[in-house]
Design a protein around this motif. Structure first.
Motif, mmCIF file in Angstrom:
data_model
loop_
_atom_site.group_PDB
_atom_site.id
_atom_site.type_symbol
_atom_site.label_atom_id
_atom_site.label_comp_id
_atom_site.label_asym_id
_atom_site.label_seq_id
_atom_site.Cartn_x
_atom_site.Cartn_y
_atom_site.Cartn_z
ATOM 1 N N SER A 180 47.779 -9.188 42.972
ATOM 2 C CA SER A 180 47.755 -9.061 44.424
ATOM 3 C C SER A 180 48.761 -8.012 44.864
ATOM 4 C CB SER A 180 48.069 -10.404 45.095
ATOM 5 O OG SER A 180 49.366 -10.854 44.704
ATOM 6 N N SER A 216 49.197 -4.645 51.797
ATOM 7 C CA SER A 216 48.754 -3.355 52.339
ATOM 8 C C SER A 216 49.941 -2.587 52.889
ATOM 9 C CB SER A 216 47.713 -3.578 53.435
ATOM 10 O OG SER A 216 48.270 -4.336 54.498
ATOM 11 N N LYS A 253 43.452 -2.756 52.223
ATOM 12 C CA LYS A 253 42.517 -3.808 51.840
ATOM 13 C C LYS A 253 41.260 -3.223 51.198
ATOM 14 C CE LYS A 253 41.897 -7.488 54.164
ATOM 15 N NZ LYS A 253 41.511 -8.484 55.187
ATOM 16 N N ASP A 281 41.151 -1.123 49.003
ATOM 17 C CA ASP A 281 41.410 -0.878 47.578
ATOM 18 C C ASP A 281 41.252 -2.132 46.738
ATOM 19 O OD1 ASP A 281 42.044 1.858 47.944
ATOM 20 O OD2 ASP A 281 44.011 1.283 48.703
ATOM 21 N N SER A 282 40.948 -3.251 47.340
ATOM 22 C CA SER A 282 40.697 -4.470 46.563
ATOM 23 C C SER A 282 39.472 -4.268 45.681
ATOM 24 C CB SER A 282 40.477 -5.659 47.499
ATOM 25 O OG SER A 282 41.634 -5.920 48.262
ATOM 26 N N ARG A 318 40.855 -7.953 38.521
ATOM 27 C CA ARG A 318 40.760 -7.790 39.975
ATOM 28 C C ARG A 318 42.147 -7.714 40.607
ATOM 29 N NH1 ARG A 318 37.353 -7.829 44.019
ATOM 30 N NH2 ARG A 318 38.046 -8.550 46.085
ATOM 31 N N MET A 319 42.279 -6.776 41.552
ATOM 32 C CA MET A 319 43.472 -6.659 42.372
ATOM 33 C C MET A 319 43.089 -6.936 43.829
ATOM 34 S SD MET A 319 46.106 -3.439 42.940
ATOM 35 C CE MET A 319 44.905 -2.451 43.855
ATOM 36 N N GLN A 320 43.729 -7.929 44.433
ATOM 37 C CA GLN A 320 43.452 -8.305 45.821
ATOM 38 C C GLN A 320 44.561 -7.779 46.717
ATOM 39 O OE1 GLN A 320 40.706 -9.862 47.053
ATOM 40 N NE2 GLN A 320 41.560 -9.488 49.095
ATOM 41 N N VAL A 321 44.166 -6.994 47.721
ATOM 42 C CA VAL A 321 45.123 -6.434 48.677
ATOM 43 C C VAL A 321 44.971 -7.168 49.997
ATOM 44 C CG1 VAL A 321 45.935 -4.353 49.835
ATOM 45 C CG2 VAL A 321 44.966 -4.196 47.524
ATOM 46 N N ASP A 322 46.049 -7.725 50.520
ATOM 47 C CA ASP A 322 46.049 -8.477 51.781
ATOM 48 C C ASP A 322 46.972 -7.811 52.784
ATOM 49 O OD1 ASP A 322 44.314 -10.506 50.824
ATOM 50 O OD2 ASP A 322 46.005 -11.405 49.747
#
Length: 298
Positions: free
Chosen positions: A144, A147, A206, A208-209, A229-233
């Protein structure tokens, strides 16, 4: 006399040169040859050639691997070490059937041939370069990210020879070196270093997730690491404000409690002393009253 001494000196020099050449031939100092570089792919075969011109039945051959310590490869008409199980002699040359990366290095063949003037020695040096395909690269991809922050993804392979170039993929689509060249990209702040294997987002968003993977490739082959997976919040500003307000309220309540206690004198040394003195006086007075009543009864 001066005229005669000149030809004599020249004759002496010629004799010295002839003697030196005779010594050179007698003791076998071979003329230098072009240095050979032989390239082979790992787990395939390679032939180490000895560029020796005059071959006779009486010639003696030795092969050595050079390095911090010299080790025999071929000595006394037999292959040595692990070469005896996976190599064979082809005249003065060595055919290695299953080359490994540990075989890379410099080798020297030495040939000794008897002659009337003495043994003649010749040698040749060969460098074996082993090409190695990349293994599965090691990929560092965060789970994760927030942003607006700087995020760097890393990819590296230490086994390949020559050194590989790296390519990054997002959701199975290749990311080009710069986002301006990438029609699939909706972010304009990342850079890819194909030499070091880094993918850096200067301001991640976000968008870029996604699932990222990296491929290492050289002239021998290529391998790719499993996708992750990379999650951008986005930054939760409302939650941060609520936390700050709660902390401020707690601090305010604690401060008011301290002020109230000070006003009541709970933290005063004089008040505690007065309370202890009053208790002592009350105890003394009760004892005196008891004695007085006792004497009155008597």
């Amino acid at each position: 006399m001066a005229r005669r001494s000149g030809p004599r000196l020249l004759l002496l020099l010629l004799r010295y040169l002839v003697a030196a050449l005779g010594y050179h031939r007698a003791y076998g100092f071979s003329t230098p040859k072009d240095h050979q570089v032989i390239t082979a792919i790992e787990y395939q075969e390679a032939v180490l050639t000895c560029q020796y011109l005059k071959k006779t039945m009486d010639s003696r051959l030795e092969w050595k691997k050079l390095g911090e310590s010299v080790s025999f490869v071929y000595y006394e008409q037999a292959l040595k070490g692990d070469f005896k199980d996976r190599a064979q002699m082809l005249d003065f040359n060595i055919r290695i059937k299953n080359v490994t990366r540990n075989d890379a290095g410099k080798y020297r063949c030495e040939v000794s041939t008897p002659s009337e003037q003495g043994p003649r020695l010749e040698e040749d040096t060969v460098t074996l370069e082993v090409l190695v395909a990349p293994g599965v690269p090691s990929c560092e991809i965060p789970n994760s990210a927030l942003s607006g922050t700087v995020v760097e993804l890393r990819c590296q392979d230490r086994e390949a020879n020559p050194a590989p170039e790296y390519t990054w993929f997002k959701d199975g689509i290749r990311l080009l070196g710069s986002p301006e060249l990438d029609a699939q990209s909706t972010n304009s702040s990342y850079t890819v270093n194909t030499k070091s294997g880094t993918l850096q987002f200067n301001t991640v968003s976000k968008l870029d997730s996604g699932e990222y993977s990296c491929e290492a490739r050289n002239s021998v082959g290529s391998r790719r690491c499993p996708g992750k997976r990379m999650q951008v919040d986005d930054l939760n500003i409302s939650g941060i404000i609520a936390a700050v307000v709660i902390v401020a309220l707690v601090i305010s309540v604690c401060g008011l409690g301290v002020c109230y206690a000070q006003r009541k004198g709970y933290f005063s040394k004089e008040t505690s002393f007065q309370k202890s003195s009053s208790a002592a006086k009350a105890t003394t007075m009760s004892e005196n009253d008891f004695k007085h009543s006792k004497s009155f009864i008597i």
